[in-house]
Each structure stands twice: as C-alpha cells, then as structure tokens.
Design an enzyme around this catalytic site. Sequence first.
Site, PDB file in Angstrom:
ATOM      1  N   CYS A 194       0.829  -1.200   0.000  1.00 16.62           N
ATOM      2  CA  CYS A 194       0.000   0.000   0.000  1.00 16.62           C
ATOM      3  C   CYS A 194       0.862   1.248   0.000  1.00 16.62           C
ATOM      4  O   CYS A 194       2.064   1.200   0.257  1.00 16.62           O
ATOM      5  CB  CYS A 194      -0.979   0.006   1.177  1.00 16.62           C
ATOM      6  SG  CYS A 194      -0.250   0.082   2.815  1.00 16.62           S
ATOM      7  N   CYS A 195       0.225   2.378  -0.315  1.00 18.31           N
ATOM      8  CA  CYS A 195       0.888   3.675  -0.346  1.00 18.31           C
ATOM      9  C   CYS A 195       1.997   3.678  -1.399  1.00 18.31           C
ATOM     10  O   CYS A 195       1.775   3.325  -2.548  1.00 18.31           O
ATOM     11  CB  CYS A 195       1.389   4.019   1.050  1.00 18.31           C
ATOM     12  SG  CYS A 195       1.840   5.749   1.280  1.00 18.31           S
ATOM     13  N   ILE A 196       3.221   4.024  -1.044  1.00 18.31           N
ATOM     14  CA  ILE A 196       4.338   4.077  -1.981  1.00 18.31           C
ATOM     15  C   ILE A 196       4.946   2.705  -2.237  1.00 18.31           C
ATOM     16  O   ILE A 196       5.681   2.497  -3.221  1.00 18.31           O
ATOM     17  CB  ILE A 196       5.425   5.045  -1.457  1.00 18.31           C
ATOM     18  CG1 ILE A 196       6.478   5.368  -2.531  1.00 18.31           C
ATOM     19  CG2 ILE A 196       6.102   4.464  -0.214  1.00 18.31           C
ATOM     20  CD1 ILE A 196       5.963   6.150  -3.696  1.00 18.31           C
TER      21      ILE A 196
END
Length: 259
Positions: A167-169
């Site tokens: 998730c995210c970066i």
Amino acid sequence: MFTTKFCMGSLFPALQKSPLVSFGLHSSACWRGPKVAVVLSGCGVYDGTEIHEASAILVHLSRGGAETQIYAPNISQMHVVDHSKGQPAETESRNVFVESARIARGNVTDLHELSPQNCDAVIFPGGFGAAKNLSTFAVDGTNCKLNPEVERVLKDFHKASKPIGLCCIAPVLAAKVIPGVEVTVGHEEEEGGKWPYAGTVQAIKSFGGKHCVKDVNEVHVDKKNKVVTTPAFMCDTKLHHIFDGIGAMVQNVLKLTGK
C-alpha cells in the site's frame, strides 16, 4: 473502595524480574488461518513505516483470522527525521530493525529469515521508509535499487505464486522487480493536492509496470501475479477512508491464499 497504582511493576509483577519483556502481538496457539508476514521499514512516516498503515494492516489481519509475524531488515535508516519539524536530525542515527520493533511490540524477526516456505503471504505497508530504507527510490527515482533482502522476498513469493500486498508508496517495490505487474497508487493527476504523489505513476510505468487508477478505498488485484495494492496515504483524505482501503487489500490478500 480501592486504589490503583499506575506502576508497571504492580500491574505485571514479572516486570520486576527482567528488564526485557516481550508483549508479543500474536500467539499462534489458537490460530488456524493463513500465516502472513508484514515487512516494516522503521517507525514513522517520514523515515520509516507509516504507523497508521501498519496498525490498520495488523487489525484487519487479526480480524481476518490470520497468524501474523513482523519482519524488518537489520540495517541503518537512510536518515532520521524529526517528525515535529519535518526536518532531518543530522546528529542522529537509527536502525530499521530496532525501530520496527516499536510497532511489533518487540516481536520482530530479521528479514533474512522470511521465506515463502514459512508464510502464505507477505504485506508491505508504506511510509517513506519503503522509498528510503527498503529501496533507494527516494534518492535515485527510476534508477533505484532495492535492499537485497527485500528484492529476494518479493521475487521468492512471486515465484512461489503466493500473494503480495502493498500500500501507499510500497507498490513501486513490486513494479521494480516483477515484470509487467499491475499496481495502483491512486490517481494519475494531483487534482489540486488531493493526490500529492501522483508523479509516482510515471516511475511505475518506466519500470514496465501497469498503473490502474483507483480511489483510496479501492484496491487493484493483479490475479496473474497475485499482487494486491491500494493507495492509502498517497491520497490526502480522512483516516477512515485509508483504513477501509487497507481492509479491502488485506481481505483480497487473504482470499488469494485460499485458506
């Protein structure tokens, strides 16, 4: 009427016997669900793991009946950031493994011990640590390299056809080492600051990955590669939306384990 003393020694007598106490997150004694590894990159959004993302992942894994073990590489952080100022603390140095132990409540294992032979899936939370400690993406961009153990884990789980959640970066990690993988980091335009890290999409495409536009509460499931991704804090929004998106990611990872 009684008086409660807020003293760890009085609440937990064993603490008086040893300075090192492990309150583990999990006990495997009563679990029969899938075994899921969570790989951390420190403790703190600007120089390690995004704590809210890690916590959300652990909550949803627990609710989903998974047995969880936390891993981290035993390496120095790229740098230490004073989170109250958003600036590097030039005279400080910290260790990724030691800092990750804060989130793991002490129950953390060196990443070199992680293998698809002892886990059914692996999940990577985001935070700048994924781009600073697990890889050099924050500094080198499209010319980045992954930490050797991180690269090994991703390749091993992919080769074993076991699910990988990010998730995210963190999806950039998969895009770098899994040819043609499909991932999402949200939208492809900043949209007035709602998606402040939209430029990451170009890096994913330069790695040969395919980017799929999704909202913060959505996931993309690459069924061929068994990779599940969600935007999380790539979007500037309310925490509960991020929590829900991470929940959907965890649910899909667990589903792909077949357990």
